[in-house]
Design a protein around this motif. Sequence first.
Motif, PDB file in Angstrom:
ATOM      1  N   GLN A  96      26.034  -4.257 -45.540  1.00 50.11           N
ATOM      2  CA  GLN A  96      25.425  -3.640 -46.721  1.00 50.11           C
ATOM      3  C   GLN A  96      25.431  -2.118 -46.574  1.00 50.11           C
ATOM      4  OE1 GLN A  96      21.260  -4.518 -47.068  1.00 50.11           O
ATOM      5  NE2 GLN A  96      21.358  -4.844 -49.288  1.00 50.11           N
ATOM      6  N   ARG A  97      25.054  -1.645 -45.403  1.00 54.53           N
ATOM      7  CA  ARG A  97      24.996  -0.201 -45.155  1.00 54.53           C
ATOM      8  C   ARG A  97      26.387   0.425 -45.141  1.00 54.53           C
ATOM      9  NH1 ARG A  97      21.811   3.121 -40.447  1.00 54.53           N
ATOM     10  NH2 ARG A  97      23.353   2.373 -38.971  1.00 54.53           N
ATOM     11  N   LYS A  98      27.315  -0.203 -44.418  1.00 58.72           N
ATOM     12  CA  LYS A  98      28.661   0.379 -44.304  1.00 58.72           C
ATOM     13  C   LYS A  98      29.398   0.397 -45.640  1.00 58.72           C
ATOM     14  CE  LYS A  98      29.230  -0.569 -39.383  1.00 58.72           C
ATOM     15  NZ  LYS A  98      29.910  -1.285 -38.304  1.00 58.72           N
ATOM     16  N   LEU A  99      29.095  -0.571 -46.499  1.00 55.63           N
ATOM     17  CA  LEU A  99      29.751  -0.602 -47.815  1.00 55.63           C
ATOM     18  C   LEU A  99      28.967   0.196 -48.862  1.00 55.63           C
ATOM     19  CD1 LEU A  99      30.896  -4.351 -48.127  1.00 55.63           C
ATOM     20  CD2 LEU A  99      32.366  -2.347 -47.945  1.00 55.63           C
ATOM     21  N   GLY A 100      27.789   0.695 -48.482  1.00 56.46           N
ATOM     22  CA  GLY A 100      26.962   1.451 -49.430  1.00 56.46           C
ATOM     23  C   GLY A 100      26.492   0.594 -50.594  1.00 56.46           C
ATOM     24  N   LEU A 101      26.137  -0.647 -50.291  1.00 58.35           N
ATOM     25  CA  LEU A 101      25.702  -1.564 -51.356  1.00 58.35           C
ATOM     26  C   LEU A 101      24.243  -1.300 -51.721  1.00 58.35           C
ATOM     27  CD1 LEU A 101      27.347  -4.899 -50.097  1.00 58.35           C
ATOM     28  CD2 LEU A 101      28.226  -3.269 -51.780  1.00 58.35           C
ATOM     29  N   PRO A 102      23.869  -1.649 -52.935  1.00 59.19           N
ATOM     30  CA  PRO A 102      22.485  -1.420 -53.359  1.00 59.19           C
ATOM     31  C   PRO A 102      21.513  -2.387 -52.672  1.00 59.19           C
ATOM     32  CG  PRO A 102      23.691  -2.603 -55.054  1.00 59.19           C
ATOM     33  CD  PRO A 102      24.692  -2.240 -54.005  1.00 59.19           C
ATOM     34  N   VAL A 103      20.247  -2.125 -52.836  1.00 60.52           N
ATOM     35  CA  VAL A 103      19.205  -3.010 -52.311  1.00 60.52           C
ATOM     36  C   VAL A 103      19.377  -4.398 -52.917  1.00 60.52           C
ATOM     37  CG1 VAL A 103      16.708  -3.451 -52.347  1.00 60.52           C
ATOM     38  CG2 VAL A 103      17.565  -1.142 -51.887  1.00 60.52           C
ATOM     39  N   GLY A 104      19.296  -5.405 -52.080  1.00 66.75           N
ATOM     40  CA  GLY A 104      19.447  -6.782 -52.561  1.00 66.75           C
ATOM     41  C   GLY A 104      19.074  -7.717 -51.434  1.00 66.75           C
ATOM     42  N   ILE A 105      19.517  -8.951 -51.518  1.00 70.28           N
ATOM     43  CA  ILE A 105      19.262  -9.915 -50.441  1.00 70.28           C
ATOM     44  C   ILE A 105      20.398  -9.809 -49.427  1.00 70.28           C
ATOM     45  CG2 ILE A 105      18.900 -12.359 -49.889  1.00 70.28           C
ATOM     46  CD1 ILE A 105      18.315 -12.810 -52.899  1.00 70.28           C
ATOM     47  N   ALA A 106      20.065  -9.793 -48.128  1.00 68.32           N
ATOM     48  CA  ALA A 106      21.119  -9.774 -47.104  1.00 68.32           C
ATOM     49  C   ALA A 106      20.609 -10.481 -45.859  1.00 68.32           C
ATOM     50  CB  ALA A 106      21.534  -8.353 -46.763  1.00 68.32           C
ATOM     51  N   PHE A 107      21.377 -11.451 -45.395  1.00 67.03           N
ATOM     52  CA  PHE A 107      20.994 -12.149 -44.163  1.00 67.03           C
ATOM     53  C   PHE A 107      22.193 -12.835 -43.534  1.00 67.03           C
ATOM     54  CE2 PHE A 107      20.821 -16.593 -45.744  1.00 67.03           C
ATOM     55  CZ  PHE A 107      20.772 -16.386 -47.117  1.00 67.03           C
ATOM     56  N   ASP A 108      22.051 -13.195 -42.253  1.00 67.96           N
ATOM     57  CA  ASP A 108      23.099 -13.916 -41.532  1.00 67.96           C
ATOM     58  C   ASP A 108      22.775 -15.411 -41.520  1.00 67.96           C
ATOM     59  OD1 ASP A 108      24.099 -11.437 -40.969  1.00 67.96           O
ATOM     60  OD2 ASP A 108      23.794 -11.554 -38.790  1.00 67.96           O
ATOM     61  N   LEU A 109      23.813 -16.174 -41.360  1.00 65.48           N
ATOM     62  CA  LEU A 109      23.656 -17.624 -41.295  1.00 65.48           C
ATOM     63  C   LEU A 109      24.446 -18.099 -40.088  1.00 65.48           C
ATOM     64  CD1 LEU A 109      23.967 -19.932 -44.371  1.00 65.48           C
ATOM     65  CD2 LEU A 109      24.912 -20.573 -42.161  1.00 65.48           C
ATOM     66  N   GLN A 110      23.810 -18.909 -39.245  1.00 66.08           N
ATOM     67  CA  GLN A 110      24.429 -19.327 -37.989  1.00 66.08           C
ATOM     68  C   GLN A 110      24.608 -20.831 -37.979  1.00 66.08           C
ATOM     69  OE1 GLN A 110      25.330 -20.548 -35.197  1.00 66.08           O
ATOM     70  NE2 GLN A 110      24.200 -19.646 -33.521  1.00 66.08           N
ATOM     71  N   ALA A 111      25.807 -21.280 -38.287  1.00 64.15           N
ATOM     72  CA  ALA A 111      26.140 -22.700 -38.174  1.00 64.15           C
ATOM     73  C   ALA A 111      27.491 -22.824 -37.469  1.00 64.15           C
ATOM     74  CB  ALA A 111      26.155 -23.372 -39.537  1.00 64.15           C
ATOM     75  N   VAL A 112      27.761 -21.856 -36.594  1.00 64.94           N
ATOM     76  CA  VAL A 112      28.991 -21.787 -35.796  1.00 64.94           C
ATOM     77  C   VAL A 112      30.210 -22.001 -36.710  1.00 64.94           C
ATOM     78  CG1 VAL A 112      29.822 -22.185 -33.449  1.00 64.94           C
ATOM     79  CG2 VAL A 112      27.535 -22.916 -34.053  1.00 64.94           C
ATOM     80  N   CYS A 113      31.099 -22.900 -36.325  1.00 59.11           N
ATOM     81  CA  CYS A 113      32.352 -23.042 -37.090  1.00 59.11           C
ATOM     82  C   CYS A 113      32.135 -23.636 -38.479  1.00 59.11           C
ATOM     83  CB  CYS A 113      33.356 -23.863 -36.301  1.00 59.11           C
ATOM     84  SG  CYS A 113      33.810 -23.093 -34.739  1.00 59.11           S
ATOM     85  N   ALA A 114      30.971 -24.221 -38.717  1.00 57.81           N
ATOM     86  CA  ALA A 114      30.671 -24.733 -40.058  1.00 57.81           C
ATOM     87  C   ALA A 114      30.014 -23.658 -40.911  1.00 57.81           C
ATOM     88  CB  ALA A 114      29.768 -25.955 -39.970  1.00 57.81           C
ATOM     89  N   GLY A 115      29.917 -22.453 -40.382  1.00 56.66           N
ATOM     90  CA  GLY A 115      29.163 -21.374 -41.031  1.00 56.66           C
ATOM     91  C   GLY A 115      29.606 -21.060 -42.445  1.00 56.66           C
ATOM     92  N   PHE A 116      30.906 -21.041 -42.691  1.00 57.19           N
ATOM     93  CA  PHE A 116      31.347 -20.662 -44.037  1.00 57.19           C
ATOM     94  C   PHE A 116      31.008 -21.761 -45.055  1.00 57.19           C
ATOM     95  CE2 PHE A 116      34.296 -19.606 -47.504  1.00 57.19           C
ATOM     96  CZ  PHE A 116      33.986 -18.264 -47.674  1.00 57.19           C
ATOM     97  N   ALA A 117      31.136 -22.999 -44.661  1.00 54.46           N
ATOM     98  CA  ALA A 117      30.768 -24.098 -45.564  1.00 54.46           C
ATOM     99  C   ALA A 117      29.272 -24.042 -45.866  1.00 54.46           C
ATOM    100  CB  ALA A 117      31.143 -25.442 -44.941  1.00 54.46           C
ATOM    101  N   TYR A 118      28.465 -23.774 -44.842  1.00 50.59           N
ATOM    102  CA  TYR A 118      27.021 -23.610 -45.053  1.00 50.59           C
ATOM    103  C   TYR A 118      26.742 -22.412 -45.968  1.00 50.59           C
ATOM    104  CZ  TYR A 118      24.656 -26.956 -41.888  1.00 50.59           C
ATOM    105  OH  TYR A 118      24.119 -28.089 -41.307  1.00 50.59           O
ATOM    106  N   ALA A 119      27.443 -21.307 -45.738  1.00 50.38           N
ATOM    107  CA  ALA A 119      27.177 -20.081 -46.501  1.00 50.38           C
ATOM    108  C   ALA A 119      27.531 -20.264 -47.976  1.00 50.38           C
ATOM    109  CB  ALA A 119      27.950 -18.913 -45.898  1.00 50.38           C
ATOM    110  N   ILE A 120      28.618 -20.959 -48.243  1.00 52.91           N
ATOM    111  CA  ILE A 120      28.995 -21.213 -49.643  1.00 52.91           C
ATOM    112  C   ILE A 120      27.898 -22.039 -50.320  1.00 52.91           C
ATOM    113  CG2 ILE A 120      30.582 -22.578 -51.093  1.00 52.91           C
ATOM    114  CD1 ILE A 120      31.869 -19.990 -50.405  1.00 52.91           C
ATOM    115  N   SER A 121      27.401 -23.026 -49.590  1.00 55.84           N
ATOM    116  CA  SER A 121      26.377 -23.906 -50.149  1.00 55.84           C
ATOM    117  C   SER A 121      25.076 -23.138 -50.432  1.00 55.84           C
ATOM    118  CB  SER A 121      26.121 -25.061 -49.183  1.00 55.84           C
ATOM    119  OG  SER A 121      25.238 -25.986 -49.748  1.00 55.84           O
ATOM    120  N   VAL A 122      24.670 -22.285 -49.492  1.00 53.66           N
ATOM    121  CA  VAL A 122      23.426 -21.519 -49.651  1.00 53.66           C
ATOM    122  C   VAL A 122      23.580 -20.469 -50.756  1.00 53.66           C
ATOM    123  CG1 VAL A 122      21.882 -19.872 -48.502  1.00 53.66           C
ATOM    124  CG2 VAL A 122      22.658 -21.916 -47.281  1.00 53.66           C
TER     125      VAL A 122
END
Length: 323
Positions: A96-122
């Motif tokens: 968010q900081r490096k891209l200069g994005l506005p204030v919003g929701i930002a968080f990490d998701l840890q589901a190892v190799c399934a992480g992207f499938a989890y992230a799409i769902s969330v």
Amino acid sequence: MLRSIVLGIGSYLPERVVTNDDMARMVDTSDEWIRERTGITRRHFAAEGEATSDLAVAASLRAIEAAGIDRNSIDLVLVATSTPDNTFPATATAVQRKLGLPVGIAFDLQAVCAGFAYAISVADALLVTGRARRALVIGAETFSRILDFEDRGTCVLFGDGAGAVVLAAAEQPGHVGDRGVLATALGADGRQYDHLYVDGGVSSTQTTGVLRMNGREVFRHAVQRLSEAAIEVVAKAGLRLADIDYLVPHQANRRIIEAVGKRLDIAPDQVIVTVDRHANTSAASIPLALDVAVKDGRIGEGDLLVLNAMGGGFTWGAALLRW
Ligand code: COA
């Protein structure tokens, strides 16, 4: 009804290419062994000082450009990663900081190799309920930092990389012909914790640790869980596997991917495989593969895709998505 549709995709692999022959200079292995058992020919390793957020930013810039949107409209940044820049804050806030994005929701998701499938769902859950309008959903990893370069059974399998999609809430008619995320399915089984893990951590050892794996057990479970997740997500939408145009699986091992394709009776030319060129990049592997197939023209608007992944935990998940 609101659906989460993909407006653009981008990916990034670090400059440094490490071939199988390069790996054979570090451990007792060979190009032939690695190719035969995994299909991998090379991987990319991040440069010294190049962090997971840097890879994520490079992929995101390409996704934002492909989407043709004003980056100030992004109100959710979700980074799927097991190799964050720091223990905290979230790598998503670094992005968010490096891209200069506005204030919003930002968080990490840890589901190892399934992480992207989890992230799409969330992200989909937040978008279709109006909690956010435009999401940057990223899978980014620097697995080279958690490899044991004395363990030939694991260090040859992984690489670094990132992929990102801009996902936006959009009104759709509300049937299976809609664009966007049509269904997701997630699962986890903590009983399998010890088959694939990192032997260090903040509250256990106060070290970073290195990756440990029981390869045979992981292989067996992966074929089963990847297949089940694909079957479940298609059924949730009231569709059949025969309706799918492409399967975009987690890129861990060509043999796992082929076994899943066979089990699901999906023709090999409908299964996207890129593991040969970047090895297993964990949460980054699905968007990396997806980006290749979009850029080379195989995947186009209206195509029905299943993305499926499985990782440590074990965790697994799938998304049914009309491009
Ligand atoms: N180079 C050469 N030999 C290797 C090697 C390497 N890089 N890694 C392991 N070997 C050896 C082993 O030491 C073993 O030798 P031994 O019989 O003398 O003890 C032999 O190869 C066979 O090992 P095994 O583990 O039975 O091989 P395998 O056919 O199961 O393949 C994997 C090993 C890791 C490729 C396979 O188990 C696998 O892909 N598992 C899933 C891994 C994965 O995708 N993880 C991430 C999921 S998210």
